[in-house]
Scaffold this motif. Structure first.
Motif, PDB file in Angstrom:
ATOM      1  N   GLY A   1      -0.528  10.090  -0.333  1.00  0.00           N
ATOM      2  CA  GLY A   1       0.808   9.603  -0.014  1.00  0.00           C
ATOM      3  C   GLY A   1       0.724   8.504   1.028  1.00  0.00           C
ATOM      4  O   GLY A   1      -0.146   7.630   0.961  1.00  0.00           O
ATOM      5  N   HIS A   2       1.597   8.574   2.024  1.00  0.00           N
ATOM      6  CA  HIS A   2       1.679   7.576   3.087  1.00  0.00           C
ATOM      7  C   HIS A   2       0.348   7.443   3.854  1.00  0.00           C
ATOM      8  O   HIS A   2       0.049   6.406   4.418  1.00  0.00           O
ATOM      9  CB  HIS A   2       2.787   8.011   4.050  1.00  0.00           C
ATOM     10  N   ASP A   3      -0.395   8.516   3.878  1.00  0.00           N
ATOM     11  CA  ASP A   3      -1.687   8.501   4.583  1.00  0.00           C
ATOM     12  C   ASP A   3      -2.738   7.642   3.880  1.00  0.00           C
ATOM     13  O   ASP A   3      -3.862   7.549   4.368  1.00  0.00           O
ATOM     14  CB  ASP A   3      -2.243   9.928   4.717  1.00  0.00           C
TER      15      ASP A   3
ATOM     16  N   GLU B   1       1.290  -6.219   4.057  1.00  0.00           N
ATOM     17  CA  GLU B   1       2.748  -6.368   4.080  1.00  0.00           C
ATOM     18  C   GLU B   1       3.445  -5.042   3.756  1.00  0.00           C
ATOM     19  O   GLU B   1       3.266  -4.477   2.680  1.00  0.00           O
ATOM     20  CB  GLU B   1       3.165  -7.503   3.135  1.00  0.00           C
ATOM     21  N   HIS B   2       4.239  -4.585   4.715  1.00  0.00           N
ATOM     22  CA  HIS B   2       4.906  -3.275   4.667  1.00  0.00           C
ATOM     23  C   HIS B   2       6.417  -3.404   4.812  1.00  0.00           C
ATOM     24  O   HIS B   2       6.955  -4.482   4.987  1.00  0.00           O
ATOM     25  CB  HIS B   2       4.426  -2.415   5.849  1.00  0.00           C
ATOM     26  N   GLN B   3       7.063  -2.225   4.806  1.00  0.00           N
ATOM     27  CA  GLN B   3       8.485  -2.126   5.151  1.00  0.00           C
ATOM     28  C   GLN B   3       8.665  -0.956   6.117  1.00  0.00           C
ATOM     29  O   GLN B   3       7.859  -0.032   6.155  1.00  0.00           O
ATOM     30  CB  GLN B   3       9.327  -1.882   3.900  1.00  0.00           C
ATOM     31  N   MET B   4       9.803  -1.024   6.855  1.00  0.00           N
ATOM     32  CA  MET B   4      10.102   0.043   7.827  1.00  0.00           C
ATOM     33  C   MET B   4      11.532   0.525   7.575  1.00  0.00           C
ATOM     34  O   MET B   4      12.089   0.305   6.510  1.00  0.00           O
ATOM     35  CB  MET B   4       9.895  -0.491   9.240  1.00  0.00           C
TER      36      MET B   4
ATOM     37  N   SER C   1       3.133  -7.038   8.558  1.00  0.00           N
ATOM     38  CA  SER C   1       4.557  -7.395   8.530  1.00  0.00           C
ATOM     39  C   SER C   1       5.312  -6.167   8.064  1.00  0.00           C
ATOM     40  O   SER C   1       4.850  -5.437   7.186  1.00  0.00           O
ATOM     41  CB  SER C   1       4.806  -8.584   7.598  1.00  0.00           C
ATOM     42  N   GLU C   2       6.440  -5.925   8.686  1.00  0.00           N
ATOM     43  CA  GLU C   2       7.247  -4.737   8.379  1.00  0.00           C
ATOM     44  C   GLU C   2       8.691  -5.185   8.180  1.00  0.00           C
ATOM     45  O   GLU C   2       9.410  -5.449   9.131  1.00  0.00           O
ATOM     46  CB  GLU C   2       7.183  -3.731   9.547  1.00  0.00           C
ATOM     47  N   MET C   3       9.116  -5.238   6.919  1.00  0.00           N
ATOM     48  CA  MET C   3      10.498  -5.623   6.610  1.00  0.00           C
ATOM     49  C   MET C   3      11.419  -4.411   6.697  1.00  0.00           C
ATOM     50  O   MET C   3      11.006  -3.294   6.377  1.00  0.00           O
ATOM     51  CB  MET C   3      10.579  -6.158   5.173  1.00  0.00           C
TER      52      MET C   3
ATOM     53  N   ILE D   1       0.860  -1.193   0.000  1.00  0.00           N
ATOM     54  CA  ILE D   1       0.000   0.000   0.000  1.00  0.00           C
ATOM     55  C   ILE D   1       0.892   1.236   0.000  1.00  0.00           C
ATOM     56  O   ILE D   1       0.561   2.252  -0.603  1.00  0.00           O
ATOM     57  CB  ILE D   1      -0.971  -0.010   1.204  1.00  0.00           C
ATOM     58  N   HIS D   2       2.011   1.156   0.696  1.00  0.00           N
ATOM     59  CA  HIS D   2       3.035   2.207   0.632  1.00  0.00           C
ATOM     60  C   HIS D   2       3.993   1.825  -0.495  1.00  0.00           C
ATOM     61  O   HIS D   2       4.760   0.868  -0.363  1.00  0.00           O
ATOM     62  CB  HIS D   2       3.764   2.312   1.978  1.00  0.00           C
ATOM     63  N   SER D   3       3.899   2.564  -1.579  1.00  0.00           N
ATOM     64  CA  SER D   3       4.501   2.073  -2.824  1.00  0.00           C
ATOM     65  C   SER D   3       6.012   1.959  -2.803  1.00  0.00           C
ATOM     66  O   SER D   3       6.570   1.165  -3.552  1.00  0.00           O
ATOM     67  CB  SER D   3       4.077   2.981  -3.976  1.00  0.00           C
ATOM     68  N   THR D   4       6.679   2.744  -1.964  1.00  0.00           N
ATOM     69  CA  THR D   4       8.137   2.585  -1.895  1.00  0.00           C
ATOM     70  C   THR D   4       8.497   1.306  -1.136  1.00  0.00           C
ATOM     71  O   THR D   4       9.608   0.813  -1.254  1.00  0.00           O
ATOM     72  CB  THR D   4       8.779   3.793  -1.192  1.00  0.00           C
ATOM     73  N   GLU D   5       7.541   0.777  -0.378  1.00  0.00           N
ATOM     74  CA  GLU D   5       7.748  -0.494   0.340  1.00  0.00           C
ATOM     75  C   GLU D   5       7.367  -1.601  -0.635  1.00  0.00           C
ATOM     76  O   GLU D   5       6.346  -2.265  -0.520  1.00  0.00           O
ATOM     77  CB  GLU D   5       6.894  -0.486   1.612  1.00  0.00           C
ATOM     78  N   ILE D   6       8.232  -1.762  -1.626  1.00  0.00           N
ATOM     79  CA  ILE D   6       7.819  -2.400  -2.873  1.00  0.00           C
ATOM     80  C   ILE D   6       8.032  -3.913  -2.911  1.00  0.00           C
ATOM     81  O   ILE D   6       7.532  -4.598  -3.797  1.00  0.00           O
ATOM     82  CB  ILE D   6       8.569  -1.697  -4.038  1.00  0.00           C
TER      83      ILE D   6
HETATM   84 ZN   LIG Z   1       4.186   1.046   5.339  1.00  0.00          ZN
END
Ligand SMILES: [Zn+2]
Length: 864
Positions: free
Chosen positions: A202-204, A236-239, A314-316, A126-131
């Motif tokens: 954006g992130h929101d 599924e996300h990234q941090m 999940s946050e990679m 959903i957060h596109s840079t967390e690709i």
């Molecule tokens: Zn995220």
């Protein structure tokens, strides 16, 4: 012989059918390995791959679940056994039946749980840079349909229906892949984009999950609570890059109190199994119970908790989009070096690549499918039990219902709120006759949200006030904040009047399938004037297009009492010309707005409105608040021009003459340093992560821009500074004000995104249409204390915090720092105005109750 030829025929047939149905691996289709350094599949490639796989395998079906903001199809793959595929509607029906215990015996529920299949929704990137997850999804699908799984795929996919959305922000995915490819090999490789990766949010885009402003949110919400009703959902996300390699639930304290305990146990079950399978596979650096709290309702996975679904996150740890990074062991913080029970196997540092992320995510995704298969019946039956508890069990102190009286200051906004509740799966009733509840009489037509309903945890958490617990490591420490908002109460944000009813009551109620929007009768042609109430946001929506057609419009200086109506000060008086009669009816119908007729208006004090030219500043550091402001303008039909840094600088020898082009210029919430210099304050949290932007996107409005803005105001323009942006003007223009919270420590004052009470002067132009007491969203906000002005300055305090009981919903520490202080001030400077709004009046396009402060700034009646 005969036998032999039959066998060879069968062999040939088998080989042929294998050939026909052979599935193409993503690496072969893309021409590179998924997760390879520097390589990304863009959205059209992902779409084409899933289509190909769906053509080649009968275990996968590709659906379009909606359309993105920029009109891309939103995709979701359904992956399950062939046998299940033929009966998808039956299984969706079973999910729906299990949700509603009314008319379902426990015995029948048990039968349904045995017959049904557990549905698991995977939403990616959903957060596109967390690709990474979007890339992983192709391999995940391929492995599932070809049986390349750490479990017996036939057996598990007979019990589980996998719903897989490769990305739930396709527009952003395309933007990010294009930006990345453009900059590979340059010093900007892996850098941030100069614009938001969702057109508006954006992130929101992951803060919209109870408001459903965005078309992407709506599409997935329909999957979640209407069409499929999955019992498990993982987002599924990234941090950041230097902490744990992966966060998995359980979450950390505190939880939203209305959530069913079985949800938290289910989350622990699935999260722990994922961590167990990762550890078995030798994956290091997995942590639980940190950073991400159970106190939130607006994120994709969190909103599932409140719908009795196991919502997982999940946050990679990130790489630079697809470029590998090297992390020196000394760069790892101490908290991720020491072994702890929630973090038993620290990662030692070293190279970190996109493929690492893909591997972790494949492992955890497979693990979740396995767990779902192992616990299929339990999961279905417990979903039924949780929903049944929502219907039957009232906890001590829980309300019986929320009632929203038929007559509201702003009825169209109340109906909008109810529409949002319906989309979130909330059951709503309407009273067919007058009734009494908790000693108060409500008229027929009032709306009732009974707490006895399957999604009670959600309805209650959204409608009642939040009380965030005071959590600290030690007394005297700074408090532990929630992950996002502390308070979010929807009726308060939207300015809708409602009551929390404690005791049970009887009333003749009808359940609503859709919102009963009123039939709007346009005003007649005989009236000389038409009036639109300034208390209704929709009135402003109608006024902008009328102004565009050069209608003659005034704002009344007082309340107007006409035949059968009373409207607030600042209401719009429109000359009823044939031109107006032509364009007004469809506008009223579209906005569900009632207009009133007036004859003579000579005795009403009024000021003419003209057609205002609105500019909205957009920096190259992508302010989400700017995006939401744009959303509000587009949603309400307000014309505006986007302004960039260069527009404040003029050309060659000529200074920028903003006044010639604009009447109002709006700066959304953004740090003053970013607006002026294009860089955050290096000492700020954000400053640490800042990297240089490519040349066309460097810098801010600069010293020239500040000067141009000062001249803009001096010559009669209206400058609006929302939240932090206002600090720029206070400092640069030496305004007679200062931020009362500037040097206050977090131990003394702390208010993490909460709703606060204010008193409003609604006889003054910026306060027009507001109630005398209102609720505003405070989020890292300044508090502009004014002083007695001199020279070219004057000021009018429009809204201020009360003497006591400032907090409405959420959490506020150190109330005394803001009591009796201004929340919104209208400054006069020479011929113009500077409006400083010290809160988020259009917060994430949720706080409809305070939109009017912004709208009034755009339709200031006394402009020079
Ligand atoms: Zn995220």
């Amino acid at each position: 012989m005969k036998k032999y030829s039959m066998l060879s025929f069968l062999t040939l047939f088998f080989c042929l059918s294998v050939l026909i149905t052979a599935q193409t691996p993503p690496s072969e289709f893309l021409g590179f390995d998924v997760g390879a350094d520097g390589k990304l599949a863009d959205y059209s490639q992902i779409q084409a791959y899933f289509q190909k796989l769906a053509d080649e395998s009968s275990k996968i079906k590709l659906l379009t679940i909606g359309e993105s903001t920029l009109k891309k199809p939103m995709l979701m793959a359904v992956i399950t056994s062939e046998k299940n595929m033929a009966k998808l509607d039956t299984y969706r029906g079973i999910s729906k039946q299990l949700r509603d215990a009314r008319g379902l015996t426990p015995g029948k529920a048990g039968e349904l749980a045995r017959e049904g299949k557990v549905m698991v929704l995977f939403t990616c990137s959903i957060h596109s840079t967390e690709i990474a997850a979007s890339q992983m999804s192709m391999e995940f699908a391929y492995k599932l349909v070809t049986g390349d799984t750490p479990f017996d795929a036939d057996e598990v996919l007979d019990k589980v229906i996998v719903l897989l959305a490769p990305t739930i922000n396709p527009d952003g995915h395309q933007m990010v892949t294009e930006w990345y490819r453009k900059n590979v090999g340059t010093k900007y490789e892996g850098s941030r984009m100069p614009w938001l990766y969702h057109h508006y949010a954006g992130h929101d885009d992951n803060r919209d999950w109870f408001m459903f402003n965005l078309s992407e949110t709506k599409a997935v919400t329909k999957v979640l609570y209407h069409d499929w009703i999955p019992q498990i959902h993982i987002d599924e996300h990234q941090m950041g890059s230097t902490g744990a390699r992966l966060f998995l639930p359980p979450f950390m304290d505190p939880p939203v109190p209305t959530i069913h305990p079985l949800v938290w146990r289910g989350i622990a079950l699935c999260g722990t199994n994922m961590a167990y399978d990762l550890q078995t596979g030798g994956y290091q650096g997995v942590v639980y119970g940190r950073s991400f709290t159970g106190w939130w309702i607006g994120a994709c996975d969190d909103t599932s908790w409140l719908h009795n679904s196991i919502g997982l996150l999940s946050e990679m740890a990130s790489v630079k989009i697809a470029s590998p990074i090297y992390i020196d062991p000394t760069e790892l913080p101490n908290s991720y070096v020491e072994k702890r029970i929630p973090f038993p196997d620290p990662w030692p540092g070293g190279w970190w690549r996109l493929r690492d992320l893909v591997n972790y995510e494949l492992t955890l995704s497979m693990s979740l499918v396995k767990t779902a298969g192992l616990h299929k019946e339990d999961l279905l039956l417990n979903f039924y039990k949780m929903c049944k508890d929502g219907i039957e069990k009232r906890e001590r102190g829980a309300p019986f219902a929320f009632v929203f009286p038929k007559d509201q200051r702003d009825s169209p906004t109340m109906l909008k709120m109810l529409d949002i509740l319906l989309l979130g799966g909330v059951e709503i009733h309407r009273a067919k006759a007058d009734f009494t509840a908790d000693g108060k009489l409500y008229p027929a037509g009032s709306f009732v949200v009974l707490m006895s309903q399957p999604y009670r945890p959600y309805a209650q958490a959204l409608l009642e006030k939040q009380k965030y617990p005071d959590l600290r490591e030690e007394p005297g420490d700074a408090p532990i904040p929630p992950y996002d908002n502390a308070g979010w109460t929807l009726p308060l944000q939207m300015g809708v009047n409602g009551d929390r009813v404690k005791k049970s009551f009887d009333a003749p109620l009808e359940k609503l399938e859709k919102i009963p929007y009123p039939v709007i009768t346009p005003p007649g042609t005989s009236a000389s004037y038409i009036v639109l109430d300034s208390a209704q946001n929709a009135s402003y929506s109608v006024v902008f297009p009328l102004l565009k057609e050069n209608a003659e419009i005034y704002r009344s200086g007082e309340c107007i009492e006409g035949t059968g109506f009373t409207v607030s000060a600042g209401s719009f008086i429109i000359k009823n010309t044939p031109g107006v009669q032509k364009i007004l009816p469809p506008l009223l119908k579209k906005r569900h707005l009632t207009a009133y007729e007036l004859g003579n208006v000579d005795d009403i004090p009024k000021t003419p409105l003209k057609r205002y030219r609105v500019g909205l500043y957009q920096s190259w550091l992508s302010s989400m608040d700017e995006g939401w402001t744009r959303y509000v303008f587009d949603d309400l039909g307000i014309p505006y021009t986007t302004l960039h840094n260069k527009d404040f600088k003029g050309a060659k020898q000529k200074k920028a003459d903003l006044r010639r082009q604009f009447d109002v210029i709006v700066f959304a919430d953004e740090s003053p340093e970013i607006i002026k210099t294009g860089k955050p304050d290096p000492a700020s949290r954000y400053g640490r992560y800042f990297t240089e932007m490519p040349p066309p996107y460097e810098g801010g409005i600069g010293e020239d821009g500040v000067k141009a803005l000062e001249e803009f105001v001096a010559s009669g323009g209206i400058l609006v500074g929302l939240n932090d942006a206002g600090k720029l003007f206070v400092k640069e223009f030496k305004m007679p004000a200062r931020d009362a919270l500037e040097k206050v420590d977090r131990k003394q004052f702390f208010c993490p995104t909460s709703l606060l009470n204010v008193t409003v002067d609604n006889k003054t132009p910026i306060g027009y249409g507001m109630p005398g007491e209102a609720v505003v969203m405070f989020t890292s906000s300044p508090v502009f204390g004014t002083r007695v002005p001199s020279g070219d300055w004057d000021r009018k305090v429009v809204a201020s915090y009360p003497r006591e009981d400032v907090l409405s919903s959420g959490w506020l520490l150190g109330e005394e720092y803001i009591t009796r202080k201004p929340a919104l001030v209208d400054f006069t400077y020479k011929k113009g105005h500077i409006i400083l709004v010290g809160f988020r009046c259009q917060h994430r396009a949720q706080s409809h109750g305070t939109y009017k402060f912004l709208l009034n700034s755009l339709l200031y009646p006394e402009i020079n």
